[in-house]
Design an enzyme around this catalytic site. Structure first.
Site, mmCIF file in Angstrom:
data_model
loop_
_atom_site.group_PDB
_atom_site.id
_atom_site.type_symbol
_atom_site.label_atom_id
_atom_site.label_comp_id
_atom_site.label_asym_id
_atom_site.label_seq_id
_atom_site.Cartn_x
_atom_site.Cartn_y
_atom_site.Cartn_z
ATOM 1 N N LYS A 250 -17.769 54.526 1.591
ATOM 2 C CA LYS A 250 -18.987 55.350 1.500
ATOM 3 C C LYS A 250 -18.757 56.402 0.413
ATOM 4 O O LYS A 250 -17.776 57.136 0.458
ATOM 5 C CB LYS A 250 -19.306 56.020 2.841
ATOM 6 C CG LYS A 250 -20.606 56.824 2.774
ATOM 7 C CD LYS A 250 -21.119 57.211 4.146
ATOM 8 C CE LYS A 250 -20.412 58.424 4.702
ATOM 9 N NZ LYS A 250 -21.107 58.963 5.889
ATOM 10 N N ALA B 92 -19.766 71.807 10.484
ATOM 11 C CA ALA B 92 -18.649 72.279 9.653
ATOM 12 C C ALA B 92 -17.693 71.122 9.392
ATOM 13 O O ALA B 92 -16.668 70.987 10.047
ATOM 14 C CB ALA B 92 -17.936 73.434 10.339
#
Ligand SMILES: NC(=O)c1ccc[n+]([C@@H]2O[C@H](COP(=O)([O-])OP(=O)(O)OC[C@H]3O[C@@H](n4cnc5c(N)ncnc54)[C@H](O)[C@@H]3O)[C@@H](O)[C@H]2O)c1
Length: 311
Positions: free
Chosen positions: A65, A212
């Site tokens: 990816k 995060a």
């Protein structure tokens, strides 16, 4: 010719329920070392954002990816997350499919947040709240709704929360404090502001920390992480990025203090021990999750009218 799954094709191929099951199997296969995942590589392009190259191998396939996080993009009408997934045959190296990376990311992020919440949350937990009503927050809410959990949004931008609630068929929390007090919470913000300060969580809550996922980002205070039971997607990756990295740097958490979700799913480590536990899942997003979604999409390729790309 290989098929290209545009965003709508990925969504047509893989339902949120199917995504949760596929991602569960991926965490299990990774915990059993049947699937492997070299470290994700960050290519910083700060201050605008960063690129990530995320490889994985499993079930006879390899995946890469190539995806972004550009947090300022929505202000210019562009998505925070964009890119391409390449799925290849691991027996001969030939590409098998290309997929829209944002759609794959959203599905697998929603699946991981919900899988962690359903695995680690109290069995009698009631509603969920999703804080951060962007692309991936919506995916998380859609997945909660798909597994039958009532969900409410909160966002610093009330307009975005309203639009997301209408889009997903979810409710809206009255305030940030109300959203943070839900039995099950998922945070999906850019990670520029601490949402959970020391002492912010109460016994019995579960939080999936999704936002995060990179250097410098945090959604929970180190002191709060040190006070609760901490789970993560992958120690190697999570201890170097986002919330856990800050706690590890500060010496507040060590490897033994943190359990990987896959170990809980495989039954080799305990999950929640009782109604009083506060459980927190720190997600940085794994390429094995992307592989799970890409494989689930490929299963449906013949049923969809997909554009074909010449090799
Ligand atoms: N863990 C993972 O697997 C994973 C996967 C995809 C994205 N992410 C991360 O999740 C974050 C969100 O991604 P996105 O694609 O949904 O972004 P987005 O820009 O589409 O949405 C972010 C939303 O958060 C809201 N927001 C900003 N600050 C907030 C705050 N302090 N409190 C409440 N809401 C706030 C914004 O108004 C916006 O609606 C990014 O940091 C991204 O890198 C993590």
């Amino acid at each position: 010719m290989i098929p290209f799954f545009r965003a709508a094709d990925v969504e047509a191929a893989v339902s949120p329920e199917r995504a949760v099951e596929a991602v569960r199997q991926a965490f299990l296969a990774y915990a059993r070392r049947e699937w492997s995942m070299p470290p994700k590589v960050y290519v910083p392009a700060y201050p605008a954002g960063d690129f990530r190259a995320m490889p994985a191998l499993g079930a006879g396939h390899a995946l890469l990816k190539w995806v972004t996080s550009f947090p300022g993009n929505p202000a210019h009408g562009l998505p925070t997350v964009a890119g391409i997934v390449v799925l290849s045959d691991a027996s001969n190296g030939m590409p098998r499919a290309l997929l829209d990376a944002a759609a794959v990311t959203a599905l697998r992020t929603g699946a991981a947040a919900v899988l962690a919440a359903e695995t680690l949350g109290r069995p009698n937990a009631s509603g969920a709240s999703v804080i951060g009503a962007g692309v991936n927050g919506r995916a998380v809410a859609r997945t909660f709704a798909a597994v039958g959990r009532e969900v409410a949004f909160w966002d610093v931008d009330p307009e975005r929360a309203r639009a997301a609630a209408a889009d997903v068929g979810a409710g809206m929390a009255g305030s940030r404090a109300e959203a943070l007090a839900a039995d099950v919470v998922a945070t999906v913000t850019p990670g520029k502001e601490i949402l959970l300060a020391e002492g912010g969580l109460r016994p019995g809550q579960h939080v999936s920390l999704m936002g995060a996922d990179g250097p410098g980002k945090a959604e929970i205070a180190v002191e709060e992480l040190a006070r609760v039971r901490v789970f993560c997607d992958d120690w190697e990756q999570a201890s170097h990025n986002g919330d856990l990295a800050h706690a590890v740097e500060a010496g507040a958490l060590r490897r033994d203090d943190v359990t990987e979700l896959g170990a809980v799913l495989a039954g080799t480590a305990p999950g929640r021990r009782g109604d009083e536990d506060i459980t927190v899942f720190d997600s940085t997003g794994l390429a094995i999750q992307d592989l799970a979604i890409a494989l689930a999409a490929l299963e449906r390729a013949a049923e969809l009218d997909l554009p074909q790309v010449p090799l």
